[in-house]
Design a protein around this motif. Sequence first.
Motif, PDB file in Angstrom:
ATOM      1  N   ARG A 102       7.851   5.947  -4.078  1.00 44.96           N
ATOM      2  CA  ARG A 102       7.222   6.189  -5.374  1.00 44.96           C
ATOM      3  C   ARG A 102       7.603   7.579  -5.821  1.00 44.96           C
ATOM      4  O   ARG A 102       7.518   8.532  -5.066  1.00 44.96           O
ATOM      5  CB  ARG A 102       5.695   6.113  -5.272  1.00 44.96           C
ATOM      6  CG  ARG A 102       5.169   4.773  -4.865  1.00 44.96           C
ATOM      7  CD  ARG A 102       5.521   3.764  -5.879  1.00 44.96           C
ATOM      8  NE  ARG A 102       4.354   3.002  -6.241  1.00 44.96           N
ATOM      9  CZ  ARG A 102       4.404   1.975  -7.024  1.00 44.96           C
ATOM     10  NH1 ARG A 102       5.531   1.599  -7.541  1.00 44.96           N
ATOM     11  NH2 ARG A 102       3.333   1.307  -7.323  1.00 44.96           N
TER      12      ARG A 102
ATOM     13  N   ASN B 247       8.331   1.895   0.722  1.00 42.64           N
ATOM     14  CA  ASN B 247       7.921   1.658  -0.656  1.00 42.64           C
ATOM     15  C   ASN B 247       7.927   2.983  -1.412  1.00 42.64           C
ATOM     16  O   ASN B 247       6.882   3.559  -1.659  1.00 42.64           O
ATOM     17  CB  ASN B 247       6.524   1.023  -0.656  1.00 42.64           C
ATOM     18  CG  ASN B 247       6.157   0.463  -2.006  1.00 42.64           C
ATOM     19  OD1 ASN B 247       6.958   0.455  -2.920  1.00 42.64           O
ATOM     20  ND2 ASN B 247       4.929   0.005  -2.137  1.00 42.64           N
TER      21      ASN B 247
ATOM     22  N   LEU C   2      -1.534  -0.399  -4.041  1.00 38.33           N
ATOM     23  CA  LEU C   2      -0.984   0.100  -5.300  1.00 38.33           C
ATOM     24  C   LEU C   2      -1.572  -0.679  -6.475  1.00 38.33           C
ATOM     25  O   LEU C   2      -1.851  -1.863  -6.360  1.00 38.33           O
ATOM     26  CB  LEU C   2       0.537  -0.036  -5.281  1.00 38.33           C
ATOM     27  CG  LEU C   2       1.241   0.741  -4.176  1.00 38.33           C
ATOM     28  CD1 LEU C   2       2.710   0.365  -4.122  1.00 38.33           C
ATOM     29  CD2 LEU C   2       1.078   2.229  -4.373  1.00 38.33           C
TER      30      LEU C   2
ATOM     31  N   GLU D 108      12.565   4.965   3.056  1.00 35.60           N
ATOM     32  CA  GLU D 108      11.140   4.768   2.843  1.00 35.60           C
ATOM     33  C   GLU D 108      10.901   3.291   2.573  1.00 35.60           C
ATOM     34  O   GLU D 108      11.715   2.633   1.933  1.00 35.60           O
ATOM     35  CB  GLU D 108      10.656   5.571   1.631  1.00 35.60           C
ATOM     36  CG  GLU D 108      10.777   7.058   1.768  1.00 35.60           C
ATOM     37  CD  GLU D 108      10.309   7.743   0.510  1.00 35.60           C
ATOM     38  OE1 GLU D 108       9.094   7.982   0.398  1.00 35.60           O
ATOM     39  OE2 GLU D 108      11.155   8.023  -0.349  1.00 35.60           O
TER      40      GLU D 108
ATOM     41  N   CYS E 112       0.837  -1.207   0.000  1.00 33.73           N
ATOM     42  CA  CYS E 112       0.000   0.000   0.000  1.00 33.73           C
ATOM     43  C   CYS E 112       0.868   1.252   0.000  1.00 33.73           C
ATOM     44  O   CYS E 112       2.025   1.217   0.408  1.00 33.73           O
ATOM     45  CB  CYS E 112      -0.890   0.025   1.240  1.00 33.73           C
ATOM     46  SG  CYS E 112      -2.116  -1.285   1.287  1.00 33.73           S
ATOM     47  N   ASN E 113       0.269   2.363  -0.442  1.00 31.12           N
ATOM     48  CA  ASN E 113       0.963   3.641  -0.366  1.00 31.12           C
ATOM     49  C   ASN E 113       0.837   4.193   1.054  1.00 31.12           C
ATOM     50  O   ASN E 113       0.273   3.551   1.938  1.00 31.12           O
ATOM     51  CB  ASN E 113       0.423   4.615  -1.417  1.00 31.12           C
ATOM     52  CG  ASN E 113      -1.044   4.915  -1.243  1.00 31.12           C
ATOM     53  OD1 ASN E 113      -1.644   4.662  -0.196  1.00 31.12           O
ATOM     54  ND2 ASN E 113      -1.644   5.465  -2.281  1.00 31.12           N
ATOM     55  N   ARG E 114       1.337   5.406   1.256  1.00 29.10           N
ATOM     56  CA  ARG E 114       1.319   5.994   2.603  1.00 29.10           C
ATOM     57  C   ARG E 114      -0.088   6.215   3.136  1.00 29.10           C
ATOM     58  O   ARG E 114      -0.293   6.272   4.336  1.00 29.10           O
ATOM     59  CB  ARG E 114       2.060   7.325   2.592  1.00 29.10           C
ATOM     60  CG  ARG E 114       3.520   7.182   2.488  1.00 29.10           C
ATOM     61  CD  ARG E 114       4.186   8.533   2.745  1.00 29.10           C
ATOM     62  NE  ARG E 114       5.591   8.411   2.468  1.00 29.10           N
ATOM     63  CZ  ARG E 114       6.222   9.060   1.512  1.00 29.10           C
ATOM     64  NH1 ARG E 114       5.572   9.888   0.748  1.00 29.10           N
ATOM     65  NH2 ARG E 114       7.498   8.885   1.318  1.00 29.10           N
TER      66      ARG E 114
ATOM     67  N   CYS F   5       6.249  -2.515   5.479  1.00 33.36           N
ATOM     68  CA  CYS F   5       5.318  -1.584   4.849  1.00 33.36           C
ATOM     69  C   CYS F   5       3.872  -2.001   5.114  1.00 33.36           C
ATOM     70  O   CYS F   5       3.592  -3.126   5.501  1.00 33.36           O
ATOM     71  CB  CYS F   5       5.581  -1.494   3.354  1.00 33.36           C
ATOM     72  SG  CYS F   5       5.140  -2.960   2.421  1.00 33.36           S
TER      73      CYS F   5
END
Length: 152
Positions: A133, A131, A24, A129, A17-19, A96
């Motif tokens: 992007r 993940n 995703l 970080e 997943c994103n933040r 993450c």
Amino acid sequence: ALLNAFLPGKRVTGYACNRKGNPLRYKLNGLHVMLIVATAWGVLSVRFQLLDPTDIANKFWSCLTVAFAMGFIGSVGLYRNGIHLEDNETEKYSQCSTADRPTNPKPSQQDLHDWENRSALSHFFLGQEINPRLGPSISKCIYTWWVPRTFY
């Protein structure tokens, strides 16, 4: 990059997943892109004799050097991007967020202790970080710009 952008492909939801906790999304068309590029290489080298079919083998060490340099430059860029995150964006977790755990719990005391006591070299190799992007796929831009320059 253009092939990946315009060729059709099945869109799937990923596991990471994103933040914000949203899974995703990915477009699965890599096999089609590879087949078209390999076919184009073959046609241009055998049929039209515009490319030497042994370029990759003949320039192996040059290609390896450029790939190493691109990877190192990209890693330094991601490291610098991670250093300049705001404190509320810094990811001090041990893993993450994923589709089955979309939000990270507050970092444990052990996670915070480990994060604070890492050396700069550890942060470089383990990442700032979980993940990262950088907008649209940075790898597409790299392949479009660097790969043609490797052979000529």
